[in-house]
Design a protein around this motif. Structure first.
Motif, PDB file in Angstrom:
ATOM      1  N   VAL A 134       2.318 -20.540  16.919  1.00  0.00           N
ATOM      2  CA  VAL A 134       3.437 -19.475  16.496  1.00  0.00           C
ATOM      3  C   VAL A 134       3.237 -17.978  16.293  1.00  0.00           C
ATOM      4  N   GLU A 135       2.200 -17.989  15.504  1.00  0.00           N
ATOM      5  CA  GLU A 135       1.787 -16.489  15.103  1.00  0.00           C
ATOM      6  C   GLU A 135       1.267 -15.603  16.197  1.00  0.00           C
ATOM      7  N   GLU A 136       0.756 -16.355  17.282  1.00  0.00           N
ATOM      8  CA  GLU A 136       0.450 -15.522  18.396  1.00  0.00           C
ATOM      9  C   GLU A 136       1.723 -15.016  19.224  1.00  0.00           C
ATOM     10  N   TRP A 137       2.482 -15.989  19.018  1.00  0.00           N
ATOM     11  CA  TRP A 137       3.886 -15.510  19.735  1.00  0.00           C
ATOM     12  C   TRP A 137       4.512 -14.247  19.057  1.00  0.00           C
ATOM     13  N   VAL A 138       4.543 -14.629  17.817  1.00  0.00           N
ATOM     14  CA  VAL A 138       5.278 -13.524  17.014  1.00  0.00           C
ATOM     15  C   VAL A 138       4.463 -12.251  17.054  1.00  0.00           C
ATOM     16  N   ASN A 139       3.108 -12.134  17.174  1.00  0.00           N
ATOM     17  CA  ASN A 139       2.244 -11.052  17.060  1.00  0.00           C
ATOM     18  C   ASN A 139       2.254 -10.304  18.305  1.00  0.00           C
ATOM     19  N   TYR A 140       2.731 -11.008  19.413  1.00  0.00           N
ATOM     20  CA  TYR A 140       2.740 -10.280  20.729  1.00  0.00           C
ATOM     21  C   TYR A 140       3.660  -8.985  20.857  1.00  0.00           C
ATOM     22  N   PHE A 141       4.899  -9.239  19.978  1.00  0.00           N
ATOM     23  CA  PHE A 141       5.693  -8.149  20.160  1.00  0.00           C
ATOM     24  C   PHE A 141       5.655  -6.918  19.002  1.00  0.00           C
ATOM     25  N   ARG A 142       6.244  -5.910  19.446  1.00  0.00           N
ATOM     26  CA  ARG A 142       6.034  -4.845  18.497  1.00  0.00           C
ATOM     27  C   ARG A 142       7.281  -4.691  17.608  1.00  0.00           C
ATOM     28  N   TYR A 143       6.829  -4.411  16.369  1.00  0.00           N
ATOM     29  CA  TYR A 143       7.969  -4.042  15.297  1.00  0.00           C
ATOM     30  C   TYR A 143       7.921  -2.827  14.780  1.00  0.00           C
ATOM     31  N   ARG A 144       8.743  -2.416  14.226  1.00  0.00           N
ATOM     32  CA  ARG A 144       8.781  -0.895  13.462  1.00  0.00           C
ATOM     33  C   ARG A 144       8.488  -0.992  12.100  1.00  0.00           C
ATOM     34  N   VAL A 145       7.099  -0.834  11.763  1.00  0.00           N
ATOM     35  CA  VAL A 145       6.594  -1.066  10.362  1.00  0.00           C
ATOM     36  C   VAL A 145       5.951   0.639  10.137  1.00  0.00           C
ATOM     37  N   PRO A 146       6.292   1.110   9.085  1.00  0.00           N
ATOM     38  CA  PRO A 146       5.695   2.275   8.595  1.00  0.00           C
ATOM     39  C   PRO A 146       4.256   2.499   8.456  1.00  0.00           C
ATOM     40  N   GLU A 147       3.646   3.390   8.890  1.00  0.00           N
ATOM     41  CA  GLU A 147       2.203   3.736   8.643  1.00  0.00           C
ATOM     42  C   GLU A 147       1.857   3.811   7.380  1.00  0.00           C
ATOM     43  N   PRO A 148       0.819   3.350   6.831  1.00  0.00           N
ATOM     44  CA  PRO A 148       0.496   3.767   5.177  1.00  0.00           C
ATOM     45  C   PRO A 148       0.212   5.183   4.880  1.00  0.00           C
ATOM     46  N   PRO A 149       0.717   5.380   4.065  1.00  0.00           N
ATOM     47  CA  PRO A 149       0.562   6.889   3.356  1.00  0.00           C
ATOM     48  C   PRO A 149      -0.865   6.931   3.195  1.00  0.00           C
ATOM     49  N   PRO A 150      -1.447   8.432   3.434  1.00  0.00           N
ATOM     50  CA  PRO A 150      -2.962   8.653   3.332  1.00  0.00           C
ATOM     51  C   PRO A 150      -3.614   8.285   2.244  1.00  0.00           C
ATOM     52  N   ALA A 151      -3.090   8.210   1.169  1.00  0.00           N
ATOM     53  CA  ALA A 151      -3.734   7.775  -0.308  1.00  0.00           C
ATOM     54  C   ALA A 151      -3.586   6.412  -0.466  1.00  0.00           C
ATOM     55  N   LEU A 173      12.133 -14.754   5.674  1.00  0.00           N
ATOM     56  CA  LEU A 173      11.353 -13.554   4.980  1.00  0.00           C
ATOM     57  C   LEU A 173      10.258 -13.188   6.175  1.00  0.00           C
ATOM     58  N   LYS A 174      10.289 -12.014   6.488  1.00  0.00           N
ATOM     59  CA  LYS A 174       9.354 -11.310   7.418  1.00  0.00           C
ATOM     60  C   LYS A 174       8.311 -10.565   6.729  1.00  0.00           C
ATOM     61  N   VAL A 175       7.181 -10.929   6.679  1.00  0.00           N
ATOM     62  CA  VAL A 175       6.117 -10.143   6.052  1.00  0.00           C
ATOM     63  C   VAL A 175       5.210  -9.633   7.263  1.00  0.00           C
ATOM     64  N   SER A 176       5.152  -8.236   7.312  1.00  0.00           N
ATOM     65  CA  SER A 176       4.619  -7.340   8.216  1.00  0.00           C
ATOM     66  C   SER A 176       3.595  -6.420   7.708  1.00  0.00           C
ATOM     67  N   LEU A 177       2.319  -6.387   8.219  1.00  0.00           N
ATOM     68  CA  LEU A 177       1.372  -5.556   7.783  1.00  0.00           C
ATOM     69  C   LEU A 177       1.042  -4.725   8.907  1.00  0.00           C
ATOM     70  N   GLN A 178       1.022  -3.309   8.561  1.00  0.00           N
ATOM     71  CA  GLN A 178       0.762  -2.276   9.658  1.00  0.00           C
ATOM     72  C   GLN A 178      -0.711  -1.686   9.273  1.00  0.00           C
ATOM     73  N   GLY A 179      -1.545  -1.537  10.044  1.00  0.00           N
ATOM     74  CA  GLY A 179      -3.065  -1.017  10.120  1.00  0.00           C
ATOM     75  C   GLY A 179      -2.891   0.313  10.372  1.00  0.00           C
ATOM     76  N   ARG A 180      -3.683   1.235   9.831  1.00  0.00           N
ATOM     77  CA  ARG A 180      -3.700   2.722  10.156  1.00  0.00           C
ATOM     78  C   ARG A 180      -4.116   2.982  11.722  1.00  0.00           C
ATOM     79  N   THR A 423       2.228 -10.112  11.577  1.00  0.00           N
ATOM     80  CA  THR A 423       3.473 -10.390  11.044  1.00  0.00           C
ATOM     81  C   THR A 423       3.551 -11.911  10.783  1.00  0.00           C
ATOM     82  N   ALA A 424       4.074 -12.254   9.926  1.00  0.00           N
ATOM     83  CA  ALA A 424       4.421 -13.843   9.443  1.00  0.00           C
ATOM     84  C   ALA A 424       5.703 -14.061   8.934  1.00  0.00           C
TER      85      ALA A 424
END
Length: 544
Positions: A134-151, A173-180, A423-424
């Protein structure tokens, strides 16, 4: 006829009549006891779990779906899940928050499972449920998650929750982690060692042909001072190209073009040769990665077994070498082995079924594919016992981590590359009480580091959306994708989900994205492929 013979004949006749009468009277029950019925006599039936789910889906004449007698929100305690068939990982269970409020797992950015699904459906085949993650299907697609602030470190976590489209008391519940993101100029010096399977089975445009295109795309995206080496394995192993600067692009392309196929599959020795090249340039200020391109099995040389190869990978991970596995072709492809090698090698697992997918992996996402921005990344979600009655994580079964090991920094976890999104999804049974739903903690190390840093993120009950229609298209589409994968791998729903409802949900959340449009087309074709099997399964459940 003698008296004795007459008596024997009479007894035999009585026994025969009694047997016929018994079978006639009890035959249906006997067949049901042994799992067969008259409809089965027409031939073998493939009991694919998704077909069974399709057949079990209610189809009232008015087009509406009746509520199941029980749904997720009505659970008072978790049900014991039946053991999965051989080769398939059991779905995560529903967990009571009063018994365990913590859910802990390592991140995963692989996408091979979804690409294999696409390849199978386009070839008019239903993918094996053991390959559906399941996680590989969900993470195949792009989601709009803001970039982390510089600090704020290397990550930003976005949380969104809304009512379920399948159950009136359930939320998603959708938990999305965006890397810089790192620019090309910000990337560390890179050394790639391509390890190419050139055994006889790799012959063909969809195997070695695609592998060659993939490598050229990767080289094109590197910096001129980065280096590339090329190694191969078949019946033997050899170095085709010593480490060469990307500025000598013509020499690299010529070495790639000259590859031909033939012979057996000596993957174990091939890994050793590639790692020897990679470890020479490994260091905290460099990226040194082995990229395996293969269509499947290993049948020659030492370390043929998965455990032996994994042990070999462990040794080089400690030296700072990462590993990506890239799959091609169908038939003898060992999906499970490729995923385990990538996980153990602190890398990622992809499957390439087209030149378009090759461009996605090696051109559009090259930075994330090649350069790690954080390692041993763990996520722990703590659900509030007052606000949440129970929960279930969709996917990540083979990435689970013991809750007590979340802050144990020697425990291996997942890696996140430049610009990666992880995303999870959780199914939640909310109580309607309490002010905070959950706290999400992310713990990770810098590449090459030994000490981890931790960031908390909170979801307040006031942030939970009142309706699904007010939720983002990203959440609605992710629900449709995860639900489809969950059904396809055989998870039995206790709510109103079906492939038809998932298709409608996804169609309303395409948001102009080409990959999402393609998913709709694939889901439509999947339903056509499953329909005949579902009809047979449904017929088998009818009374005689």
């Amino acid at each position: 006829m003698s008296k004795r013979a007459f008596k024997i004949l009479a007894v035999l006749t009585f026994v025969l009549l009694a047997f016929v009468g018994t079978v006639t009277f009890f035959g249906d029950n006997i067949r049901k006891l042994f799992g067969s019925g008259t409809v089965c006599l027409a031939g073998d039936v493939d009991p694919h779990p998704a077909a069974m789910a399709l057949a079990a889906s209610p189809r009232p004449a008015d087009g509406l779906h009746r509520k199941a007698l029980r749904n997720f929100g009505a659970y008072d305690e978790p049900e014991a899940a039946p053991p999965p068939p051989p080769g398939r990982t059991a779905s995560n269970p529903y967990t009571l928050t009063s018994e365990d409020p913590l859910s802990t797992f390592a991140v995963d950015v692989d996408t091979a499972s979804y690409a294999q699904f696409r390849r199978a459906v386009k070839s008019d085949r239903i993918p094996a449920d053991a390959t559906v993650r399941v996680e590989e299907w969900v993470n195949y697609f792009r989601y709009r998650v803001p970039e982390p602030p510089p600090a704020d470190g290397p990550f930003h976590v976005a949380l969104e929750a809304a009512p379920s489209p399948f159950s009136p008391r359930q939320h998603l519940l959708k938990v999305s982690l965006q890397g810089r993101h790192l620019t090309q100029a910000q990337r560390k010096p890179t050394h790639l060692v391509f390890l190419v399977d050139v055994s006889g089975s790799m012959s063909g445009d969809d195997r070695l042909g695609l592998a060659k295109k993939s490598m050229k795309l990767a080289v094109a995206g590197l910096n001129p001072t980065d280096t590339v080496a090329l190694t191969t394995y078949a019946g033997d192993v050899r170095t085709v190209l010593e480490p060469t600067p990307v500025s000598q692009r013509r020499d690299i392309d010529a070495a790639i073009d000259a590859l031909t196929t033939g012979g057996g599959t000596n993957m174990g020795d091939g890994l050793e040769l590639a790692y020897q090249h990679a470890v020479r340039k490994a260091g905290s200020k460099k990226v040194s990665r082995v990229v395996v391109l293969t269509d499947g099995d290993t049948n020659l040389g030492r370390d043929q077994g998965a455990d032996a190869m994994l042990a070999r990978v462990d040794k080089y991970v400690k030296e700072g070498v990462t590993l990506s596995t890239i799959g091609f072709g169908m038939g003898n492809y060992r999906d499970g082995l490729m995923e385990r090698l990538a996980n153990r090698g602190n890398g990622n697992c992809y499957y390439i079924d087209s030149e378009r997918e090759a461009r996605r992996v090696f051109q559009e996402n090259l930075g994330g594919t090649m350069e790690v921005i954080a390692q041993d990344v763990k996520i722990q979600v703590e659900f509030d016992k007052v606000a949440v009655k129970g929960y279930r994580l969709l996917g990540y079964e083979n990435r689970a981590i013991a809750d007590k090991d979340f802050r144990e920094d020697t425990v291996d976890a997942g890696e996140v590359g430049s610009g990666h999104t992880v995303t999870a999804l959780y199914e939640l049974d909310l109580t309607g009480e309490g002010s905070r739903v959950a706290t999400v903690r992310v713990r990770a190390k810098q590449p090459g580091g030994t000490e981890a840093a931790e960031q908390p993120f909170h979801l307040e009950r006031s942030q939970v959306r009142d309706s699904l229609s007010s939720a983002s298209a990203d959440l609605r589409f992710a629900i449709a994708v995860a639900g489809t994968a969950d059904l396809l791998r055989g998870t039995t729903p206790n709510d109103d989900r079906s492939f038809a409802r998932l298709h409608a949900l996804a169609a309303d959340a395409v948001d102009g994205q080409e990959d999402r449009e393609e998913f709709l087309t694939l889901l439509g074709k999947l339903r056509e492929l499953l329909a005949p099997r579902g009809a047979i399964q449904s017929a088998q459940r009818q009374p005689y």
